[in-house]
Design an enzyme around this catalytic site. Structure first.
Site, PDB file in Angstrom:
ATOM      1  N   HIS B  60       0.849  -1.199   0.000  1.00 27.58           N
ATOM      2  CA  HIS B  60       0.000   0.000   0.000  1.00 27.58           C
ATOM      3  C   HIS B  60       0.876   1.236   0.000  1.00 27.58           C
ATOM      4  CE1 HIS B  60       0.895  -0.528   4.248  1.00 27.58           C
ATOM      5  NE2 HIS B  60       0.253   0.570   4.596  1.00 27.58           N
ATOM      6  N   HIS B  62       1.322   3.818   1.991  1.00 27.91           N
ATOM      7  CA  HIS B  62       1.841   4.530   3.162  1.00 27.91           C
ATOM      8  C   HIS B  62       3.372   4.492   3.079  1.00 27.91           C
ATOM      9  CE1 HIS B  62      -2.034   4.184   5.772  1.00 27.91           C
ATOM     10  NE2 HIS B  62      -1.959   5.354   5.166  1.00 27.91           N
ATOM     11  N   ASP B  64       5.946   4.135   4.964  1.00 26.31           N
ATOM     12  CA  ASP B  64       6.837   3.129   5.553  1.00 26.31           C
ATOM     13  C   ASP B  64       6.837   1.824   4.762  1.00 26.31           C
ATOM     14  OD1 ASP B  64       4.174   2.961   6.499  1.00 26.31           O
ATOM     15  OD2 ASP B  64       4.772   1.815   8.265  1.00 26.31           O
ATOM     16  N   ASP B 210      -0.318  -3.983   5.821  1.00 20.97           N
ATOM     17  CA  ASP B 210      -0.926  -3.724   7.119  1.00 20.97           C
ATOM     18  C   ASP B 210      -2.404  -4.098   7.073  1.00 20.97           C
ATOM     19  OD1 ASP B 210       1.530  -2.576   7.619  1.00 20.97           O
ATOM     20  OD2 ASP B 210       0.801  -0.532   7.756  1.00 20.97           O
ATOM     21  N   HIS B 268       5.868  -5.759  11.987  1.00 21.58           N
ATOM     22  CA  HIS B 268       5.267  -4.413  11.939  1.00 21.58           C
ATOM     23  C   HIS B 268       4.966  -3.900  13.347  1.00 21.58           C
ATOM     24  CE1 HIS B 268       2.648  -1.048  10.601  1.00 21.58           C
ATOM     25  NE2 HIS B 268       3.454  -1.086   9.560  1.00 21.58           N
TER      26      HIS B 268
END
Lengths: 301, 301
Positions: B60, B62, B64, B210, B268
């Site tokens: 995705h 994001h 990080d 995530d 994570h």
């Protein structure tokens, strides 16, 4: 004035060298110059307080000079920053950053201002009570600016012994430091030059990376306190310098000499060299003093 | 099948933790999964050969999970890569990367293909002779996919003693390994089951990060060899998990149990925790075996 080099090597980040980024502390302003990948980690490693950075200057849009910017902006957001942040850099930087913020659906909770540059002439882009910053148009493969940071002129220094001799009220000090004469209660005038001494001359720092040998910038650099000039190559690889828009150590030193700068710092070394010491030797044939940047190294001027 | 974790911590990169990235070696394919800032340096540190990476899977958008991608793509270019590179990730990733290449005036000298994803149903996105890869739609704040990697079914194992007993020519081995019977020179037929044994079952690896707790993916994960499931929080911070689209260690273990996976790897981790050991303890109350990812750690399955 303190310069902390976070990274000063060309091209790709490696386990033991970082791409370009540096922190300039000048007259109590903390300014970030360029922001290669991993800069946020190097800021932590060098214990630079994130909150103190309010202005970031990006020279050009090659990755080794700005790929760490989006991560730093995002981290500021995650750390709940509230103070404003100003980004100065070539046209396009706003689109690159905001596109990524859009797709992550993560807008900053702090005011983020972009100051996009496109002029090929030097221009003053920031004036605060402490510093002025102007662009130094460089000669590279893509649009690229160096930056010239100058302390604002400082107030004249009070000669306290003299001031106290005339029993001048503290309320007048500010005016005297600005150059005013003192008028005593009895009407007598004490000329300013009896009460003050010249201030320390404002310090200045010029960041010039990346650039081919470009004597056109010499006038602008005249007598700066410190010049950081890229020296990607040694003279033995001069044939690579011009076509890639880079300089040799000798060329950097020639600029320093022509501009009569006080200090020369070399950086942006190609990772082809096993040791950077020859850069100093080569430059010192032409100019002195020469210092070599290195990751994590600080300079006080 | 070998998993090398380059980074497995949430949010911002720090001096001692890296954002998400991992290398999966499966049936001789080398696959990169997510690419947080600094991934190229971690690849070097872990001695992963850049040239072997032909497919990169981004979960995705994001930061990080992908801020290191543009740097890696650029470095491949600087290293004069010629072999093609495939990027799989959410719609938008192509625009983000190509915009930056455009402004740096640096197009790759190797073929760069983007496979943009937008489906909310699992889909097979890559089939090679060695592996298949399908998406695992996850439940996060923005569009996000996990990835399920499966070895292609392997040929049946030749029972060499039997094969030699019947003096079967090497030319027939390939067919026999595919399940064919052997026809001897005298016309006799030796049934395949006399000559071969079942192959090792194909191994599989599911990367799920995530995501909030999402039992909807259990069927898809049924009996995978190894499941990497995010565990950003411990159960004591469960109140933070759902609203941020993350899971607790207990929830990750519940998914592993329901899906009857062989191995669970947690990662994570939020950087709020001083030690990650409690994640293992919490998950093991529900499922076993549990292993904790950590930066630079490898797992063989």
């Amino acid at each position: 004035m303190k310069l902390t080099v976070l990274g000063c090597y060309a091209a790709t980040p490696r386990t033991f060298t970082n791409p370009t980024s540096q922190v300039l502390e000048i007259n109590n302003e903390v300014l970030l110059i360029d922001c290669g990948e991993g800069t946020q980690v190097e800021l932590r490693r060098n214990k630079v307080k994130f909150g103190k950075i309010k202005h970031i200057f990006i020279s050009h849009l090659h990755g080794d000079h700005f790929y760490g910017l989006i991560g730093l902006i995002s981290t500021f957001m995650l750390l709940n920053r509230k103070t404003e942040l100003h980004i100065y850099g070539p046209k396009g930087i706003k689109e690159i950053i905001t596109l990524q913020l859009k797709f992550s659906n993560s807008w900053t909770g702090y005011p983020l201002y972009f100051h996009e540059l496109s002029s090929h002439e030097p221009e003053v882009i920031l004036t605060t009570r402490k510093v002025t910053v102007e662009t130094i148009p460089l000669k590279h493969r893509i649009y690229c600016n160096g930056y010239l940071f100058r302390e604002q002129p400082k107030p004249r220094k009070l000669l306290m012994e003299e001031v106290e001799k005339y029993d001048i009220d503290v309320a007048y000090y500010k005016g005297i430091k600005k150059g005013k004469d003192a008028v005593l209660a009895d009407g007598n005038v004490i000329p300013n030059e009896k009460l003050t001494a010249d201030p320390d001359p404002p310090k200045s720092y010029a960041f010039c990376s990346d650039t081919a040998y470009h004597p056109g910038m010499v006038d602008q650099l005249h007598k700066v306190t410190a010049l950081y000039h890229e020296a990607t190559f040694l003279e033995e690889h001069a044939y690579l310098a011009a076509p890639t828009g880079h300089s040799t150590a000798r060329e950097a030193a020639a600029i320093a000499r022509e501009a009569s700068v006080e200090h020369l710092v070399l950086g942006h070394f190609s990772t082809r060299y096993e040791t950077i010491l020859p850069f100093k030797a080569e430059a010192e044939k032409i100019f002195s003093p020469v210092q070599l940047a290195d990751d994590g190294k600080s300079f006080n001027f």
